[in-house]
Design a protein around this motif. Sequence first.
Motif, PDB file in Angstrom:
ATOM      1  N   VAL A   4       0.837  -1.209   0.000  1.00 48.96           N
ATOM      2  CA  VAL A   4       0.000   0.000   0.000  1.00 48.96           C
ATOM      3  C   VAL A   4       0.869   1.256   0.000  1.00 48.96           C
ATOM      4  N   LEU A   5       1.922   1.235   0.806  1.00 50.83           N
ATOM      5  CA  LEU A   5       2.813   2.389   0.886  1.00 50.83           C
ATOM      6  C   LEU A   5       3.479   2.659  -0.460  1.00 50.83           C
ATOM      7  N   GLY A   6       3.891   1.603  -1.145  1.00 54.74           N
ATOM      8  CA  GLY A   6       4.498   1.781  -2.453  1.00 54.74           C
ATOM      9  C   GLY A   6       3.543   2.417  -3.452  1.00 54.74           C
ATOM     10  N   LEU A   7       2.275   2.050  -3.365  1.00 52.29           N
ATOM     11  CA  LEU A   7       1.276   2.618  -4.265  1.00 52.29           C
ATOM     12  C   LEU A   7       0.945   4.059  -3.887  1.00 52.29           C
TER      13      LEU A   7
ATOM     14  N   ARG B 271      -8.983   4.576  -3.844  1.00 48.87           N
ATOM     15  CA  ARG B 271      -9.803   3.777  -4.760  1.00 48.87           C
ATOM     16  C   ARG B 271      -8.919   2.997  -5.725  1.00 48.87           C
ATOM     17  N   GLU B 272      -7.882   3.646  -6.240  1.00 48.44           N
ATOM     18  CA  GLU B 272      -6.982   2.972  -7.180  1.00 48.44           C
ATOM     19  C   GLU B 272      -6.184   1.878  -6.497  1.00 48.44           C
ATOM     20  N   ILE B 273      -5.772   2.123  -5.256  1.00 48.10           N
ATOM     21  CA  ILE B 273      -5.048   1.098  -4.503  1.00 48.10           C
ATOM     22  C   ILE B 273      -5.951  -0.108  -4.268  1.00 48.10           C
ATOM     23  N   ALA B 274      -7.207   0.168  -3.926  1.00 51.33           N
ATOM     24  CA  ALA B 274      -8.162  -0.922  -3.694  1.00 51.33           C
ATOM     25  C   ALA B 274      -8.321  -1.781  -4.944  1.00 51.33           C
ATOM     26  N   ARG B 275      -8.403  -1.134  -6.091  1.00 54.33           N
ATOM     27  CA  ARG B 275      -8.541  -1.883  -7.340  1.00 54.33           C
ATOM     28  C   ARG B 275      -7.285  -2.693  -7.647  1.00 54.33           C
ATOM     29  N   ALA B 276      -6.131  -2.069  -7.432  1.00 56.66           N
ATOM     30  CA  ALA B 276      -4.871  -2.743  -7.755  1.00 56.66           C
ATOM     31  C   ALA B 276      -4.632  -3.963  -6.885  1.00 56.66           C
TER      32      ALA B 276
ATOM     33  N   GLU C  61     -12.176  -0.273  -0.298  1.00 60.45           N
ATOM     34  CA  GLU C  61     -11.601   1.023   0.074  1.00 60.45           C
ATOM     35  C   GLU C  61     -11.484   1.150   1.595  1.00 60.45           C
ATOM     36  N   LYS C  62     -12.420   0.577   2.314  1.00 60.51           N
ATOM     37  CA  LYS C  62     -12.379   0.629   3.775  1.00 60.51           C
ATOM     38  C   LYS C  62     -11.121  -0.061   4.299  1.00 60.51           C
ATOM     39  N   THR C  63     -10.786  -1.198   3.696  1.00 55.29           N
ATOM     40  CA  THR C  63      -9.581  -1.922   4.109  1.00 55.29           C
ATOM     41  C   THR C  63      -8.334  -1.103   3.794  1.00 55.29           C
TER      42      THR C  63
END
Length: 215
Positions: free
Chosen positions: A161-164, A172-177, A182-184
């Motif tokens: 997550v930090l890298g993203l 939202r983009e991190i959640a998709r990737a 999104e909550k997580t």
Amino acid sequence: MAEMIRVLLVDDHQVVRRGLRTFLEVQDDIEVVGEASDGAEGVARAEELRPDVVLMDVKMPGTDGIEALRRLRDLGNPARVLIVTSFTEQRTVVPALRAGAKGYVYKDIDPDALAGAIRSVHAGHVLLQPEVAGALLSQDEHGSGGGTGRGSGLTEREREVLGLIADGRSNREIARALVLSEKTVKTHVSNILMKLDLADRTQAALWAVRHGMAE
């Protein structure tokens, strides 16, 4: 129709403001709602006009851009500030980002790239030109994040997550990737900030750049 991005220009040089306005006014999704010639006026105009994005110079007579950033932050103004400057020194970059800037680009940026930067910052991304990120890698001072040892407390998922975040991705983009909710993702971001003792995702992006976790 695309959502209009309302922009405020803050620069002490009229010719710079005129040039920025001329270019931005031909963009279908960007509207220049006002101008200011120094930081104090910029804060007042930001409070009055409530723009989405502020293009802010750093070095201005009277109240400079960094002090203006601090005032906007203290006022709780929601505008996202993109620094547009000719100053490349680390002593300027780091304080601006700590004060709340969401991006930092140089005035020689390609016009189309500047429009893209405005859209990116408005979308919630952290934006640093490669030269800025490179400068940060070489600086030793960072007021709110320790050494690399702090990173060892992150889980593998948190490191992803930090890298993203460092790559400028929104939640939202991190959640998709990562195929997460999104909550997580928000929970992971909160844990990252807590473990690294950082104030916000901008500082997290800087931390990741400094410690080689950004692509």
